[in-house]
Design a protein around this motif. Structure first.
Motif, short mmCIF file in Angstrom:
data_model
loop_
_atom_site.label_atom_id
_atom_site.label_comp_id
_atom_site.label_asym_id
_atom_site.label_seq_id
_atom_site.Cartn_x
_atom_site.Cartn_y
_atom_site.Cartn_z
N ASP A 1 0.67 -1.12 0.04
CA ASP A 1 -0.06 0.10 -0.01
C ASP A 1 0.94 1.46 0.17
O ASP A 1 1.49 1.61 0.99
CB ASP A 1 -0.87 -0.04 1.31
N ALA B 1 -0.09 4.43 -0.11
CA ALA B 1 -0.71 5.14 0.75
C ALA B 1 0.01 5.33 2.24
O ALA B 1 0.08 6.25 3.14
CB ALA B 1 -2.16 5.35 0.77
N GLU C 1 -4.59 13.07 3.33
CA GLU C 1 -5.57 12.30 2.40
C GLU C 1 -5.12 12.53 0.89
O GLU C 1 -5.14 11.66 0.31
CB GLU C 1 -7.01 12.88 2.65
N ALA C 2 -5.04 13.71 0.75
CA ALA C 2 -4.61 13.89 -0.74
C ALA C 2 -3.39 13.29 -1.29
O ALA C 2 -3.10 12.78 -2.33
CB ALA C 2 -4.38 15.38 -1.32
N ARG D 1 -2.14 10.56 -0.10
CA ARG D 1 -2.54 9.07 0.08
C ARG D 1 -3.01 8.75 -1.22
O ARG D 1 -2.53 7.66 -2.05
CB ARG D 1 -3.37 8.70 1.19
N GLU D 2 -4.00 9.41 -1.72
CA GLU D 2 -4.68 9.24 -3.01
C GLU D 2 -3.61 9.27 -4.19
O GLU D 2 -3.43 8.49 -5.19
CB GLU D 2 -5.68 10.12 -3.16
N ARG D 3 -2.64 10.13 -3.99
CA ARG D 3 -1.77 10.64 -5.22
C ARG D 3 -0.67 9.24 -5.06
O ARG D 3 -0.31 8.82 -6.09
CB ARG D 3 -1.02 11.95 -4.98
N ARG E 1 -1.26 6.35 -4.22
CA ARG E 1 -1.85 5.01 -4.86
C ARG E 1 -2.12 4.92 -6.10
O ARG E 1 -1.74 4.23 -6.86
CB ARG E 1 -3.18 5.12 -4.22
N ALA E 2 -2.31 6.37 -6.83
CA ALA E 2 -2.29 6.47 -8.22
C ALA E 2 -1.30 6.30 -9.01
O ALA E 2 -1.09 5.82 -9.92
CB ALA E 2 -2.96 7.92 -8.44
N GLU F 1 0.14 2.62 -9.22
CA GLU F 1 -0.82 2.14 -10.14
C GLU F 1 -0.26 2.34 -11.78
O GLU F 1 -0.40 1.63 -12.35
CB GLU F 1 -2.48 2.59 -10.27
#
Length: 273
Positions: free
Chosen positions: A78, A80, A137-138, A140-142, A144-145, A148
């Motif tokens: 993970d 994030a 939070e932003a 963490r999203e970045r 993960r993206a 991917e």
């Protein structure tokens, strides 16, 4: 003798640092997920608050030093979580403990970065800015993206590589910016970072095995040997000493020469107008 809080004391560099400081006669307050004086998950906001609160209760609001050593590696699935643990964990904990460090009159703080911040060509500039802005939070999203978007083969081997290198890069930037701010520097609280290279911790051995060959490592190993946790613990101790009174905002590479071999002309760099 002094009182120090150390995170990540259950193994590796944190455990070695705790042993080194205790052997010198100091009181050590250890923090980790298990086998520590204080059990807390520094990857969460609640865990950071818990750790800081219990540290302050144990030291009576006066703390001589903090070594923020807890962290995870690039193999964590993970991305994030890599950002939360490696960047937001130490930053928030140190922010919460800064008043106690100032109360000591000669507070010292050291964080563990990584030479991956300068030797892995996968630093995500947007993620760095989100981290430095405190947007967890932003970020963490970045992270993960970005994971991917990595090539499938690389993602399968080290899914958190970009997040790991970026988290350590952002942490180094935070140290440099924060160490010279009035809230730290003029309060006598010194803040520095150590950037280890390939050190034989449980985290690294999970990838290389106990018989890994330094000359087959992905990055150059000029000394021909891996580091040991005690090599990092030595410098943690030095940064926490009261005699280290004129050093703040430093990033010390303890990596057997890897960064120098890969980027011999990167430092020093001239100031441009």
């Amino acid at each position: 003798m002094a009182t120090f809080a150390i995170t990540g004391t259950a193994s590796g560099m944190g455990a070695a640092s705790a042993v080194t400081l205790a052997a010198a006669g100091h009181t050590v307050i250890g923090v980790d997920l298990h086998d520590a004086d204080i059990l807390a998950d520094l990857g969460t906001a609640e865990g950071r608050e818990t750790a800081a609160g219990e540290i302050l209760a144990r030291c009576g609001g006066r703390l001589d030093g903090v070594a923020a050593i807890a962290g995870v590696g690039p193999s964590l699935p993970d991305a994030a979580a890599v950002m939360s643990i490696n960047y937001f964990g130490p930053v928030r904990l140190l922010e919460l403990l800064r008043p106690a460090l100032a109360a000591s009159g000669a507070g010292r703080a050291v964080v563990i970065g990584s030479n991956s911040a300068t030797t892995v060509p996968m630093i995500d500039d947007e993620l760095v800015e989100l981290a430095l802005a405190g947007e967890e939070e932003a970020a963490r999203e970045r992270a993960r993206a970005a994971a991917e978007a990595m090539p499938a083969g690389l993602r399968a081997m080290v899914p958190g590589l970009s997040a790991y290198a970026t988290s350590k890069f952002a942490l180094a930037r935070w140290v440099r910016r924060t160490a010279v701010s009035p809230e730290w520097a003029r309060q006598g609280v010194l803040l520095n970072a150590i950037a280890p290279g390939a050190v034989r911790t449980p985290l690294m051995l999970g990838s290389t095995g106990p018989d890994g060959d330094p000359d087959a490592f992905p990055t150059p190993m000029p000394l021909g040997v891996f580091g040991e946790p005690e090599d990092i613990a030595f410098w943690v101790h030095q940064f926490l000493r009261p005699e280290a009174r004129f050093t703040t905002g430093a990033i010390l590479y303890v990596d057997g020469g890897t960064d120098a071999a890969m980027r011999p002309d990167a430092q020093p760099s001239p100031l441009t107008l």
